[in-house]
Design a protein around this motif. Structure first.
Motif, PDB file in Angstrom:
ATOM      1  N   GLU A  32       0.778  -1.238   0.000  1.00  0.00           N
ATOM      2  CA  GLU A  32       0.000   0.000   0.000  1.00  0.00           C
ATOM      3  C   GLU A  32       0.810   1.290   0.000  1.00  0.00           C
ATOM      4  O   GLU A  32       0.385   2.267  -0.611  1.00  0.00           O
ATOM      5  CB  GLU A  32      -0.991   0.000   1.160  1.00  0.00           C
ATOM      6  N   PRO A  33       1.975   1.368   0.642  1.00  0.00           N
ATOM      7  CA  PRO A  33       2.698   2.645   0.631  1.00  0.00           C
ATOM      8  C   PRO A  33       3.031   3.173  -0.772  1.00  0.00           C
ATOM      9  O   PRO A  33       3.196   4.371  -0.937  1.00  0.00           O
ATOM     10  CB  PRO A  33       3.975   2.351   1.413  1.00  0.00           C
ATOM     11  N   LEU A  34       3.118   2.294  -1.752  1.00  0.00           N
ATOM     12  CA  LEU A  34       3.440   2.728  -3.111  1.00  0.00           C
ATOM     13  C   LEU A  34       2.308   2.479  -4.093  1.00  0.00           C
ATOM     14  O   LEU A  34       2.538   2.405  -5.302  1.00  0.00           O
ATOM     15  CB  LEU A  34       4.715   2.026  -3.618  1.00  0.00           C
ATOM     16  N   VAL A  35       1.077   2.371  -3.616  1.00  0.00           N
ATOM     17  CA  VAL A  35      -0.025   2.016  -4.509  1.00  0.00           C
ATOM     18  C   VAL A  35      -0.220   3.061  -5.606  1.00  0.00           C
ATOM     19  O   VAL A  35      -0.436   2.703  -6.772  1.00  0.00           O
ATOM     20  CB  VAL A  35      -1.327   1.737  -3.721  1.00  0.00           C
ATOM     21  N   ILE A  36      -0.124   4.334  -5.296  1.00  0.00           N
ATOM     22  CA  ILE A  36      -0.298   5.378  -6.318  1.00  0.00           C
ATOM     23  C   ILE A  36       0.851   5.335  -7.307  1.00  0.00           C
ATOM     24  O   ILE A  36       0.640   5.358  -8.530  1.00  0.00           O
ATOM     25  CB  ILE A  36      -0.432   6.769  -5.660  1.00  0.00           C
ATOM     26  N   THR A  37       2.071   5.235  -6.807  1.00  0.00           N
ATOM     27  CA  THR A  37       3.245   5.136  -7.676  1.00  0.00           C
ATOM     28  C   THR A  37       3.165   3.890  -8.546  1.00  0.00           C
ATOM     29  O   THR A  37       3.443   3.944  -9.744  1.00  0.00           O
ATOM     30  CB  THR A  37       4.535   5.101  -6.833  1.00  0.00           C
ATOM     31  N   THR A  38       2.765   2.787  -7.959  1.00  0.00           N
ATOM     32  CA  THR A  38       2.638   1.533  -8.704  1.00  0.00           C
ATOM     33  C   THR A  38       1.623   1.682  -9.829  1.00  0.00           C
ATOM     34  O   THR A  38       1.883   1.281 -10.965  1.00  0.00           O
ATOM     35  CB  THR A  38       2.227   0.377  -7.770  1.00  0.00           C
ATOM     36  N   ASN A  39       0.478   2.275  -9.527  1.00  0.00           N
ATOM     37  CA  ASN A  39      -0.545   2.471 -10.551  1.00  0.00           C
ATOM     38  C   ASN A  39      -0.047   3.362 -11.685  1.00  0.00           C
ATOM     39  O   ASN A  39      -0.350   3.118 -12.850  1.00  0.00           O
ATOM     40  CB  ASN A  39      -1.813   3.051  -9.932  1.00  0.00           C
ATOM     41  N   GLN A  40       0.734   4.379 -11.354  1.00  0.00           N
ATOM     42  CA  GLN A  40       1.291   5.256 -12.383  1.00  0.00           C
ATOM     43  C   GLN A  40       2.307   4.515 -13.262  1.00  0.00           C
ATOM     44  O   GLN A  40       2.300   4.650 -14.470  1.00  0.00           O
ATOM     45  CB  GLN A  40       1.944   6.483 -11.747  1.00  0.00           C
ATOM     46  N   ILE A  41       3.175   3.751 -12.614  1.00  0.00           N
ATOM     47  CA  ILE A  41       4.208   3.031 -13.357  1.00  0.00           C
ATOM     48  C   ILE A  41       3.598   1.966 -14.244  1.00  0.00           C
ATOM     49  O   ILE A  41       4.018   1.763 -15.386  1.00  0.00           O
ATOM     50  CB  ILE A  41       5.246   2.405 -12.391  1.00  0.00           C
ATOM     51  N   LEU A  42       2.579   1.288 -13.734  1.00  0.00           N
ATOM     52  CA  LEU A  42       1.951   0.203 -14.480  1.00  0.00           C
ATOM     53  C   LEU A  42       0.812   0.692 -15.384  1.00  0.00           C
ATOM     54  O   LEU A  42       0.188  -0.087 -16.078  1.00  0.00           O
ATOM     55  CB  LEU A  42       1.400  -0.864 -13.525  1.00  0.00           C
ATOM     56  N   HIS A  43       0.572   1.999 -15.345  1.00  0.00           N
ATOM     57  CA  HIS A  43      -0.489   2.627 -16.151  1.00  0.00           C
ATOM     58  C   HIS A  43      -1.848   2.033 -15.850  1.00  0.00           C
ATOM     59  O   HIS A  43      -2.614   1.682 -16.754  1.00  0.00           O
ATOM     60  CB  HIS A  43      -0.172   2.531 -17.653  1.00  0.00           C
ATOM     61  N   ILE A  44      -2.138   1.919 -14.559  1.00  0.00           N
ATOM     62  CA  ILE A  44      -3.412   1.377 -14.105  1.00  0.00           C
ATOM     63  C   ILE A  44      -4.298   2.544 -13.669  1.00  0.00           C
ATOM     64  O   ILE A  44      -3.844   3.443 -12.955  1.00  0.00           O
ATOM     65  CB  ILE A  44      -3.228   0.394 -12.926  1.00  0.00           C
ATOM     66  N   SER A  45      -5.540   2.529 -14.061  1.00  0.00           N
ATOM     67  CA  SER A  45      -6.489   3.562 -13.607  1.00  0.00           C
ATOM     68  C   SER A  45      -6.943   3.231 -12.204  1.00  0.00           C
ATOM     69  O   SER A  45      -7.230   2.092 -11.889  1.00  0.00           O
ATOM     70  CB  SER A  45      -7.705   3.593 -14.520  1.00  0.00           C
ATOM     71  N   CYS A  46      -7.010   4.252 -11.368  1.00  0.00           N
ATOM     72  CA  CYS A  46      -7.450   4.038  -9.976  1.00  0.00           C
ATOM     73  C   CYS A  46      -8.949   3.925  -9.895  1.00  0.00           C
ATOM     74  O   CYS A  46      -9.692   4.501 -10.547  1.00  0.00           O
ATOM     75  CB  CYS A  46      -6.971   5.172  -9.091  1.00  0.00           C
TER      76      CYS A  46
END
Length: 136
Positions: free
Chosen positions: A122-136
């Motif tokens: 969870e600490p990197l969930v936003i960063t992970t979504n950006q890197i993986l190009h996942i929509s939140c």
């Protein structure tokens, strides 16, 4: 060994990363020493023939997955620290794509083989979504 470093290790020399360093010490030096101790601890685990057997036919111990997950968990904390505290320096060096690629491979590996609890990521969930190009 300084008191700050003694707080990182148990009597039996096992690593305890959740312990805080003593206040008043130089943060940079402590971070550097912490990373060095962490990487040394990981190297000892990986080189331990009883945990990571290298001979064909030698079975892995029952504790293998537990140790592997602990190693990966602690490596994830390094990614968290880098992304939160040092990513501006990484970008200035022009290494952003390299670090992102390393993290992406790490993330896909630990999630594909269920080697970490999703709550821990969870600490990197936003960063992970950006890197993986996942929509939140």
């Amino acid at each position: 060994m300084s008191m700050a470093l003694k707080q990182v290790f148990n009597k039996d020399r096992t690593f305890r990363p959740k312990r805080k360093f003593e206040p008043g010490t130089q943060r940079f030096e402590l971070h550097k020493k912490y990373m060095s101790l962490l990487m040394d601890w990981i190297e000892v685990q990986i080189n331990n023939e009883h945990i990571f057997p290298t001979n064909v036919g030698t079975p892995f111990p029952k504790t293998f997955m537990q140790v592997a997950k602990k190693i990966l968990s602690r490596l994830f904390r390094v990614f968290v620290h880098v992304y939160i505290h040092h990513f501006d320096c990484v970008s200035q060096m022009g290494a952003e794509a390299h670090v992102n690629t390393c993290y992406k491979h790490f993330y896909y590996f630990v999630t594909e083989f269920n080697l970490t609890d999703h709550k821990e990521l969870e600490p990197l969930v936003i960063t992970t979504n950006q890197i993986l190009h996942i929509s939140c």
